[in-house]
Design a protein around this motif. Structure first.
Motif, short mmCIF file in Angstrom:
data_model
loop_
_atom_site.label_atom_id
_atom_site.label_comp_id
_atom_site.label_asym_id
_atom_site.label_seq_id
_atom_site.Cartn_x
_atom_site.Cartn_y
_atom_site.Cartn_z
N MET A 130 39.28 38.81 26.88
CA MET A 130 38.27 39.20 27.87
C MET A 130 37.09 38.26 27.75
SD MET A 130 38.50 43.37 27.80
CE MET A 130 40.01 44.20 28.31
N GLU A 131 36.76 37.64 28.86
CA GLU A 131 35.79 36.55 28.82
C GLU A 131 34.36 37.04 28.57
OE1 GLU A 131 35.57 34.43 32.48
OE2 GLU A 131 34.71 36.11 33.55
N GLY A 132 34.16 38.34 28.62
CA GLY A 132 32.82 38.85 28.37
C GLY A 132 31.96 38.84 29.62
N THR A 159 28.13 40.98 31.17
CA THR A 159 26.90 41.73 30.91
C THR A 159 27.17 42.98 30.07
OG1 THR A 159 27.21 42.91 32.99
CG2 THR A 159 25.85 40.93 33.04
N ARG A 160 28.44 43.35 29.89
CA ARG A 160 28.73 44.63 29.26
C ARG A 160 29.41 44.51 27.90
NH1 ARG A 160 29.94 44.88 34.69
NH2 ARG A 160 28.78 46.39 35.92
N LEU A 161 29.94 43.34 27.54
CA LEU A 161 30.60 43.22 26.24
C LEU A 161 30.68 41.76 25.84
CD1 LEU A 161 34.47 43.68 26.51
CD2 LEU A 161 33.02 42.91 28.36
N PHE A 162 30.97 41.53 24.54
CA PHE A 162 31.11 40.18 24.03
C PHE A 162 32.48 39.63 24.40
CE2 PHE A 162 28.06 42.03 21.00
CZ PHE A 162 27.05 41.10 21.12
N PRO A 163 32.57 38.30 24.59
CA PRO A 163 33.90 37.73 24.80
C PRO A 163 34.73 37.85 23.53
CG PRO A 163 32.25 36.00 24.54
CD PRO A 163 31.50 37.29 24.63
N THR A 170 48.14 38.17 25.23
CA THR A 170 49.19 38.05 26.23
C THR A 170 48.64 37.91 27.64
OG1 THR A 170 49.34 40.45 26.39
CG2 THR A 170 50.82 39.36 24.85
N GLU A 171 47.43 38.42 27.88
CA GLU A 171 46.85 38.35 29.21
C GLU A 171 45.35 38.13 29.12
OE1 GLU A 171 48.42 40.90 32.28
OE2 GLU A 171 49.77 41.86 30.85
N MET A 172 44.75 37.77 30.26
CA MET A 172 43.32 37.50 30.34
C MET A 172 42.69 38.38 31.41
SD MET A 172 41.36 33.91 31.21
CE MET A 172 41.75 33.18 29.64
N VAL A 173 41.44 38.77 31.19
CA VAL A 173 40.72 39.61 32.13
C VAL A 173 39.35 38.98 32.41
CG1 VAL A 173 39.73 41.88 32.58
CG2 VAL A 173 41.87 41.69 31.29
N THR A 174 39.01 38.85 33.68
CA THR A 174 37.67 38.41 34.05
C THR A 174 36.79 39.64 34.19
OG1 THR A 174 38.31 38.44 36.37
CG2 THR A 174 38.46 36.35 35.21
N MET A 175 35.75 39.71 33.37
CA MET A 175 35.01 40.97 33.22
C MET A 175 33.81 41.08 34.14
SD MET A 175 37.01 42.28 31.19
CE MET A 175 36.14 43.80 30.92
#
Length: 648
Positions: free
Chosen positions: A395-397, A399-403, A460-465
């Motif tokens: 997860m790229e991180g 305003t709500r969490l660290f990458p 395994t996967e990526m999320v744009t946060m």
């Protein structure tokens, strides 16, 4: 009938083929003259130029007794990662910024030099420019300085910023693809803030071929954050001078604009302002020139459509990008350009005239939905867990969490959004409005993680946060289905960014994050504040082509439906406005402007029935000075307008 949109500036006929056809270059242009039939720019629209500065005293930037460059800030750090050479902090020593500014806003129709795309009509001022100097004398910029320029461009004037609606950045850096995600935090935050503030951020695509795992930043930042502009050549084709020097192809390119000045005859495609003297003019090329063409058209779109008294309905960055893409002319050659949307030129060469025409009827209608809650207790909201259980996501991180790498369960949330149905109109395109400030909006879907593995741990996967809600289909004539995702987080592994790319060490597992749901628990309806989705839609009715008439507002309206009248006219105070009505709506929006289009008043008034076909609303001019005013009556069935005289 309409006026033709040619300009009387000296260099315009033969040296600005990027704007209109010339004898030497017939296909290089963005078709701007048809756009000028609608508007030539308004001073209330401000464009921030993030560059090497602007020569504000240039003769072609003067309107009346003052410069159209209404302010500026020096963002160049005295010492830092750039050279720090900044011999004149408030001036343009390099020349790049002055050239960019000229394309956007050089004063038009002043019998001098060039015509800026949004430079006014010679009688009224065009858009205002604001210089955000972040490049030093040598053309280098520290990433932190660019970020500061974006923040200052976005900030309202009351907070010491530029208060810009459009920002142009004709620069960038080729970086390792994973440092783009991991190491560009301050610039990413600035781009995010521009988008959340509904500021259209225009950036150049770059001028070089890329190798695998390379990226251009900020051109390859989040698609909804930037309008990324590739280049076209002197023939209106893809800008490519060699296999290593070209408009950089990548999946984030949205549209193309003129970037070439090749000519054996000396005729120019792009002519703009020079910085060495207040009356100097230069040729300009590459995608640094392409981006301000798009920024200038975006400024025209806002000059035409935006209403200071109705800010929620003004154009959002997603609107600007989608409208430019819809009406762009496809570029198919040379390779890697091909038919359809491609990585080389995006949707194609922008068409200013067609884009501006789409913003007003009668054949086009544009709609913004109200904010729709993602409350799972509502029948229009369906929450479904993504099959496969919890997975490892990078997860790229935001305003709500660290990458970092998280173990999480994904949930798909589909929302049925009500939209109006206009008989005879077809959907041209629907898009989600994700630039919602300070709201909890759903994120984008997980995508396969195809990059190099991290040491000891491979997601395994990526999320744009960030908000990336998308339209997935029609529910019915009056509904549209949009989709977004929420994630339940279980554990977190921090990525050590100090190690060289593309390999990063993963630290030991930390405790469960403080926010176990990102951005919210979609099954919990106890607190729905800010859980919002908005939608935009452009529709088209081919049967309304060819029956239009220009109004004093620069709009195109059906001549039969646009009829309206006022009595008494002239009036000493109050007047009654009459118009065709079907009485499906209890009230109409009434707008008053001056003859040059400056807003005076906007208010809702109840519709009174005069007969089976005619409605009426009241308008008061009692507190206004004597003179001529323009009125608009806006209902769901159309816009009617006319002139109203106030006498003492």
């Amino acid at each position: 009938m309409t006026l033709t949109g040619a300009a009387n500036d000296n260099n315009y006929p033969n040296s600005q083929a990027s704007l209109h056809p010339t004898a030497t270059f017939t296909n290089a242009h963005i078709n701007v003259e048809g756009a000028w039939d609608h508007t030539t720019g308004k001073s209330g629209i401000k464009v921030g130029v993030l560059d090497s500065g602007i020569r504000a005293d240039h003769e072609d930037l003067q309107f009346g007794n003052q410069s159209v460059v209404v302010g500026g800030k020096n963002e160049v750090t005295p010492t830092g990662s750039n050279s720090g050479t900044n011999t004149n902090p408030l001036q343009d020593v390099n020349g790049h910024g002055t050239a960019v500014a000229g394309i956007i806003g050089a004063v038009r129709n002043n019998n001098l030099g060039i015509a800026g795309i949004a430079g006014g009509n010679g009688t009224t001022q065009g858009v205002s420019l604001y210089s955000l100097k972040c490049f030093d004398d040598t053309g280098l910029a520290a990433m932190s300085d660019v970020a500061s320029a974006i923040f200052d461009g976005v900030l309202p004037v009351s907070a010491g910023g530029a208060g810009a609606q459009v920002l142009n950045f004709s620069g960038g850096e080729i970086v390792d693809g994973y440092r783009l995600f991991l190491d560009y935090g301050v610039l990413t935050d600035a781009l995010r803030q521009a988008h959340l503030s509904k500021v259209t951020m225009v950036v150049s695509a770059g001028n070089n071929a890329l190798t695998p795992w390379q990226a251009v930043y900020p051109a390859q930042a989040r698609d909804s954050w930037t309008l990324t502009v590739g280049g076209s050549d002197q023939n209106g084709n893809y800008f490519k001078e060699s296999n290593s020097f070209m408009s950089t192809p990548h999946p984030f390119v949205d549209v193309a604009a003129p970037a070439s000045n090749t000519s054996a005859t000396g005729a120019q495609t792009v002519n703009t302002l020079g910085h060495t003297a207040p009356n100097s003019y230069v040729s300009f090329r590459r995608t640094s020139a392409a981006a301000p063409h798009a920024a200038g058209v975006a400024a025209l779109m806002m000059s035409q459509y935006n209403n200071p008294s109705l800010p929620a309905d003004n154009l959002w960055p997603e609107d600007v990008e989608n409208l430019l893409e819809i009406f762009a002319r496809d570029i198919t050659t040379p390779a890697p350009a091909q038919a359809g949307v491609d990585d080389a030129s995006g949707a194609g060469l922008i068409n200013a005239s067609a884009t501006l025409r789409s913003l007003y009827g009668p054949m086009y209608r544009m709609y913004h939905s109200p904010a729709i809650s993602a409350d799972p207790s509502l029948p229009n909201v369906v929450v479904t867990p993504v099959p496969g259980g919890a997975k490892n996501y990078y997860m790229e991180g935001g305003t709500r969490l660290f990458p970092g790498i998280y173990n999480a369960q994904a949930y798909k949330v589909q929302i049925t959004v009500p939209v109006p149905y206009y008989a005879g109109f077809y959907d041209v395109r629907l898009w989600a409005l994700n630039g919602i400030e300070q709201t909890k909006s759903l994120f984008g879907p997980p995508v396969p993680f195809t990059g190099p593995g991290f040491t000891n741990y491979t997601p395994t996967e990526m999320v744009t946060m960030e908000p990336e809600v998308r339209v997935v289909g029609r529910g019915s004539k009056t509904t549209v289905i949009v989709e977004g995702y929420a994630y339940q987080l279980f554990d977190y592994k921090r990525v050590n960014k100090l190690l060289p790319a593309p390999t990063y060490e993963i630290s030991t597992t930390r405790a469960t994050p403080a926010m176990p749901w990102i951005p919210f628990n979609p099954n919990d309806n106890t607190s729905q504040d800010g859980r919002a989705v908005r939608l935009a839609m452009l529709t088209y009715n081919p049967n309304r082509e060819g029956v239009s008439a220009r109004s004093a507002f620069g709009e195109t309206e059906d001549s039969a439906e646009a009829m309206a009248g006022a009595y008494p006219n002239p009036t000493t105070g109050q007047a009654t406005l009459y118009f065709p009505a079907d009485f499906a709506e209890p009230s109409a929006q009434v707008q008053l402007t001056t003859l040059d289009g400056q807003p005076v008043r906007t208010e809702k008034q109840p519709i009174a029935r005069q007969d089976d076909r005619t409605g009426a609303v009241q308008v008061s001019l009692a507190n206004l000075p004597a003179g001529l005013y323009l009125y608009r009556i806006i209902t769901g069935t159309g816009v009617r307008q006319g002139r109203l005289a106030k006498v003492d």
